[in-house]
Design an enzyme around this catalytic site. Structure first.
Site, PDB file in Angstrom:
ATOM      1  CD  GLU A  61      17.005 -12.932  -8.194  1.00 26.77           C
ATOM      2  OE1 GLU A  61      16.466 -13.478  -7.223  1.00 26.77           O
ATOM      3  OE2 GLU A  61      16.669 -11.804  -8.599  1.00 26.77           O
ATOM      4  CG  HIS A 100      19.761 -36.583  -5.464  1.00 24.62           C
ATOM      5  ND1 HIS A 100      20.199 -37.826  -5.092  1.00 24.62           N
ATOM      6  CD2 HIS A 100      20.870 -35.847  -5.719  1.00 24.62           C
ATOM      7  CE1 HIS A 100      21.524 -37.842  -5.096  1.00 24.62           C
ATOM      8  NE2 HIS A 100      21.952 -36.651  -5.476  1.00 24.62           N
ATOM      9  CB  CYS A 104      -0.951   0.098   1.194  1.00 24.75           C
ATOM     10  SG  CYS A 104      -2.062  -1.278   1.365  1.00 24.75           S
ATOM     11  CE  LYS A 117      13.610 -10.897 -10.176  1.00 19.78           C
ATOM     12  NZ  LYS A 117      14.320 -10.817  -8.951  1.00 19.78           N
ATOM     13  NE  ARG A 162       4.612   1.720  -0.064  1.00 17.38           N
ATOM     14  CZ  ARG A 162       5.599   1.381   0.746  1.00 17.38           C
ATOM     15  NH1 ARG A 162       6.840   1.540   0.361  1.00 17.38           N
ATOM     16  NH2 ARG A 162       5.354   0.886   1.931  1.00 17.38           N
ATOM     17  CE  LYS A 213      11.368  -2.799  -5.708  1.00 19.57           C
ATOM     18  NZ  LYS A 213      12.030  -3.901  -6.418  1.00 19.57           N
ATOM     19  CD1 TRP A 272      -0.232  -6.171  -3.242  1.00 22.18           C
ATOM     20  CD2 TRP A 272      -0.437  -6.818  -1.119  1.00 22.18           C
ATOM     21  NE1 TRP A 272       0.117  -7.496  -3.164  1.00 22.18           N
ATOM     22  CE2 TRP A 272      -0.001  -7.918  -1.883  1.00 22.18           C
ATOM     23  CE3 TRP A 272      -0.640  -6.988   0.249  1.00 22.18           C
ATOM     24  CZ2 TRP A 272       0.236  -9.167  -1.323  1.00 22.18           C
ATOM     25  CZ3 TRP A 272      -0.407  -8.231   0.806  1.00 22.18           C
ATOM     26  CH2 TRP A 272       0.030  -9.305   0.020  1.00 22.18           C
ATOM     27  CD  GLU A 298       9.892 -11.419  -9.011  1.00 17.27           C
ATOM     28  OE1 GLU A 298       9.288 -11.045  -8.006  1.00 17.27           O
ATOM     29  OE2 GLU A 298      11.128 -11.311  -9.130  1.00 17.27           O
ATOM     30  CG  ASN A 358       1.528   0.690   4.243  1.00 16.83           C
ATOM     31  OD1 ASN A 358       1.176  -0.462   3.993  1.00 16.83           O
ATOM     32  ND2 ASN A 358       2.786   1.076   4.190  1.00 16.83           N
ATOM     33  N   GLY A 359      -0.571  -0.998   6.489  1.00 21.71           N
ATOM     34  CA  GLY A 359      -0.218  -1.858   7.630  1.00 21.71           C
ATOM     35  C   GLY A 359      -1.383  -2.758   7.971  1.00 21.71           C
TER      36      GLY A 359
HETATM   37  C1  F6R Z   1      11.767 -10.419  -6.099  1.00 23.85           C
HETATM   38  C2  F6R Z   1      11.547  -9.460  -5.046  1.00 23.85           C
HETATM   39  C3  F6R Z   1      11.191  -9.957  -3.688  1.00 23.85           C
HETATM   40  C4  F6R Z   1      11.999  -9.189  -2.634  1.00 23.85           C
HETATM   41  C5  F6R Z   1      11.533  -9.592  -1.228  1.00 23.85           C
HETATM   42  C6  F6R Z   1      12.353  -8.923  -0.161  1.00 23.85           C
HETATM   43  O1  F6R Z   1      12.086  -9.806  -7.304  1.00 23.85           O
HETATM   44  O2  F6R Z   1      11.653  -8.290  -5.248  1.00 23.85           O
HETATM   45  O3  F6R Z   1      11.401 -11.322  -3.584  1.00 23.85           O
HETATM   46  O4  F6R Z   1      13.348  -9.479  -2.813  1.00 23.85           O
HETATM   47  O5  F6R Z   1      10.196  -9.252  -1.070  1.00 23.85           O
HETATM   48  O6  F6R Z   1      12.249  -7.539  -0.234  1.00 23.85           O
HETATM   49  P1  F6R Z   1      13.319  -6.604   0.427  1.00 23.85           P
HETATM   50  O7  F6R Z   1      14.621  -6.845  -0.245  1.00 23.85           O
HETATM   51  O8  F6R Z   1      12.804  -5.223   0.195  1.00 23.85           O
HETATM   52  O9  F6R Z   1      13.377  -6.957   1.882  1.00 23.85           O
END
Ligand code: F6R
Length: 614
Positions: free
Chosen positions: A487, A510, A2, A491, A27, A609, A75, A494, A101-102
């Site tokens: 990773e 395995h 949010c 990517k 966000r 984010k 969100w 997501e 937000n929260g």
């Molecule tokens: C993936 C991504 C998330 C963040 C995770 C942690 O692309 O962005 O997996 O890495 O939510 O977020 P931070 O780094 O802000 O604690």
């Protein structure tokens, strides 16, 4: 999650709020809303399900006047995305409006009490409970809005960044925070508030980062007043914002994610700047210098993080063990906080987070600090909660990351971890001079090598077209490149919503090998390393089962070229730095596949984010 934004001053609030919402949309983006008090003292609340654009379209013909207002992009946590559940929420009489937000964890108890007293609720949200509760307190204690907010916040359990305004009092905006970020921008006779500084930076560089349990009273013609929920008055600490407006624009790229991928040569230079000396012979991190002995005599390093930052942490494990000979454990913050982890006072806990606001990471830090461990933060967002709740730390200095899928923050985190490992190893005497100097030298070459990879973006785009409609992907890597397999898979899933799994290449035998057939694309990192021959065998095993191999290889590798279906060539470097290069084609591959599938790359479904809820 949010985004909240607010304004009080002499300008029209709506354009500032709507622009702010667009900046904060990363966000959360399932609904949005705005509340304004117009010059005739009418409080109007407009909401729309979906993106901020939908809100804009829906209010075009309406009264948008007023020099005070609050706005929100959501969100969903409590209640599905809908107009009714969107913020701002209003009190029973309609005279108060609130954005939040929260999560208010004890909302159900408060709501039940209010229902008994005759209150009715429009939405399923915890936020509506909070604003109704504030109004209830205001009426029963016959107090002003500030006092009612203060009393209410003493009774709520949970996390909040809130902004409240009152119809009969258009000269005042009240904001408060606990465990959710809130920045107050200070202009001349005007105030801006937001979840981060991006909506504020074009108006002022003077900001106050509110601390937990602080309430700010922002009155049109007065200095800001900050009081805690326990009624202690604080002197506002005004800081200078280190943000540049160009960071918030796409700069000609179709998506922020692509812009951020292409920024990496520059962001890594910034990350190293002032930390590696001009001669390239020494690494200094001020966060470590001041606490040298803690690192030299640490019994163990615990790395806590989530998502992509957790993947960076895995690379940190390899680096600290190889260079510093300190045992390392890497933990998901969300698991760590609910286990009963054994933490000693001689442990160092490193918390990695782009946003610096991830709720699980913050809770894990609290646990570590309570056990007496020294906590070091690696964060990107300056002034965010993690740097403010750790004993020391290093910023990644990669600029505002807007694309929801993290790219440049990841490579900057790995760069900081590399510099930390080098600095600690040198202090401890666990690295030879040659190895130390060679690693620094190679680290400085990484930005130009990334540039070379970015130059073959067109080739990666062509390759992406072949695999756009694959249903599944496997990513494999070994050693330092195993976290890159994780990773790369993250990517892809997501942003393209294709199912993808990352594995250590040798683990394939395995179990996952059962998945391999002529439909299964396998991305395998097969660059020069101590396990090159082993990876070669893994490729042979996949080919024997007709898997389609996309190999990331070093330039000129004819052996793997003859075996794999497709190769992406990247420059070679030393083994510990390979992740900084091998991740780049995987970021690009995920990006192009998602674009081919017409996904919303910068705002993928269900994601936000900054994950400020558990
Ligand atoms: C993936 C991504 C998330 C963040 C995770 C942690 O692309 O962005 O997996 O890495 O939510 O977020 P931070 O780094 O802000 O604690």
């Amino acid at each position: 999650m949010c985004g909240i934004v607010g304004y009080i001053g002499f300008r029209e609030a709506y354009p500032i709020l709507i622009k702010g919402l667009h900046r904060l949309e990363y966000r959360g983006y399932d609904s949005a809303g705005v509340a304004l008090i117009n010059p005739q003292n009418r409080l109007s609340v407009y909401k729309a399900k979906g993106r901020v654009d939908e809100l804009e379209k829906s209010v075009k013909e309406l009264d948008l006047s007023g020099t005070i207002g609050i706005a929100h992009t959501r969100w969903a946590t409590h209640g599905e995305p809908s107009n009714i559940n969107a913020h701002p929420h209003c009190s029973q009489t309609g005279s108060l409006a609130l954005i939040h937000n929260g999560i208010i964890e004890n909302y159900a108890v408060i709501k039940a009490n209010l229902i008994q007293k005759g209150y009715t609720f429009q939405s399923n949200t915890d936020t509506e409970v909070l604003i109704q509760y504030i109004e209830y307190i205001k009426a029963t204690h016959t107090c002003d809005l500030f006092k009612a907010v203060q009393i209410a916040l003493n009774h709520v359990v949970g996390a909040y960044a809130i902004a409240v305004m009152e119809k009969g009092n258009p000269d005042q905006l009240i904001v408060a925070r606990k465990s959710s970020p809130l920045v107050v921008g200070i202009g001349d006779n005007e105030f801006f508030i937001a979840s981060d500084a991006s909506p504020i930076v074009e108006y002022t560089h003077k900001v106050i980062y509110l601390e937990d349990e602080e309430i700010a009273v922002l009155h049109r013609d007065q200095e800001p007043k900050i009081v805690t929920i326990s009624n202690i008055e604080k002197t506002p600490e005004i800081k200078e914002l280190e943000m540049d407006l160009s960071q918030l624009e796409k700069g000609g790229y179709p998506h922020f994610m692509l812009k951020e991928i292409f920024e990496q040569p520059e962001t890594l230079k910034n990350c190293m700047s002032g930390r590696i000396n001009v001669e390239g012979t020494h690494v200094t991190l001020s966060g470590i210098i001041d606490h040298k002995d803690k690192f030299i005599y640490a019994d163990r390093i615990l790395i806590i993080a989530c998502g992509t930052s957790w993947h960076a942490g895995l690379i940190g494990e390899y680096l600290f063990e190889e260079f510093c000979r300190i045992p390392v454990e890497v933990e998901y913050a969300s698991e760590f906080r609910y286990r009963k982890p054994v933490i000693h006072a001689n442990d160092i806990v490193i918390a990695i987070s782009q946003s610096g606001e991830t709720a699980d990471s913050l809770a894990a830090i609290e646990l570590a600090r309570a056990s007496g461990a020294f906590v070091y933060g690696i964060c990107n967002v300056v002034g965010s909660s993690i740097p403010r709740n750790t004993d020391s730390g290093s910023y990644t200095h990669c600029g505002h990351e807007i694309g929801v899928a993290s790219t440049k923050a990841f490579t900057a985190q790995v760069t900081v971890l590399t510099m930390m490992a080098l600095a600690i190893a040198e202090e401890k005497g666990t690295i030879t001079k040659e190895h130390y100097l060679e690693t620094i030298k190679e680290l400085q070459h990484i930005p130009s090598k990334i540039k070379k990879i970015l130059a073959i973006d067109g080739k990666i785009k062509e390759l992406s077209a072949i695999f756009t409609y694959a249903q599944n992907f496997i990513y494999l890597g070994r050693g330092y490149d195993y976290p890159i397999a994780l990773e790369g898979a993250l990517k892809l899933k997501e942003i393209s919503y294709i199912h993808a799994e990352g594995y250590p290449a040798a683990e394939m035998k395995h179990g996952p090998i059962a998945l391999i057939d002529n439909e299964m694309p396998v991305v395998i990192i097969a660059t020069n390393s101590t396990v090159y021959e082993k990876v070669l065998s893994n490729i042979q095993e996949i080919k024997a089962r007709k898997g389609r191999v996309i190999a990331i290889v070093n330039e000129g590798d004819e052996v793997i070229k003859a075996l794999a279906d497709y190769c992406i060539e990247i420059p070679s470097t030393i083994e510990c730095l390979d992740p900084l290069l091998s991740v780049i084609p995987l970021q690009l591959l995920a990006y192009h596949i998602a674009v081919n599938k017409r996904r919303d790359v910068d705002m993928p479904r269900n994601l936000a984010k900054s994950v400020t809820v558990e």
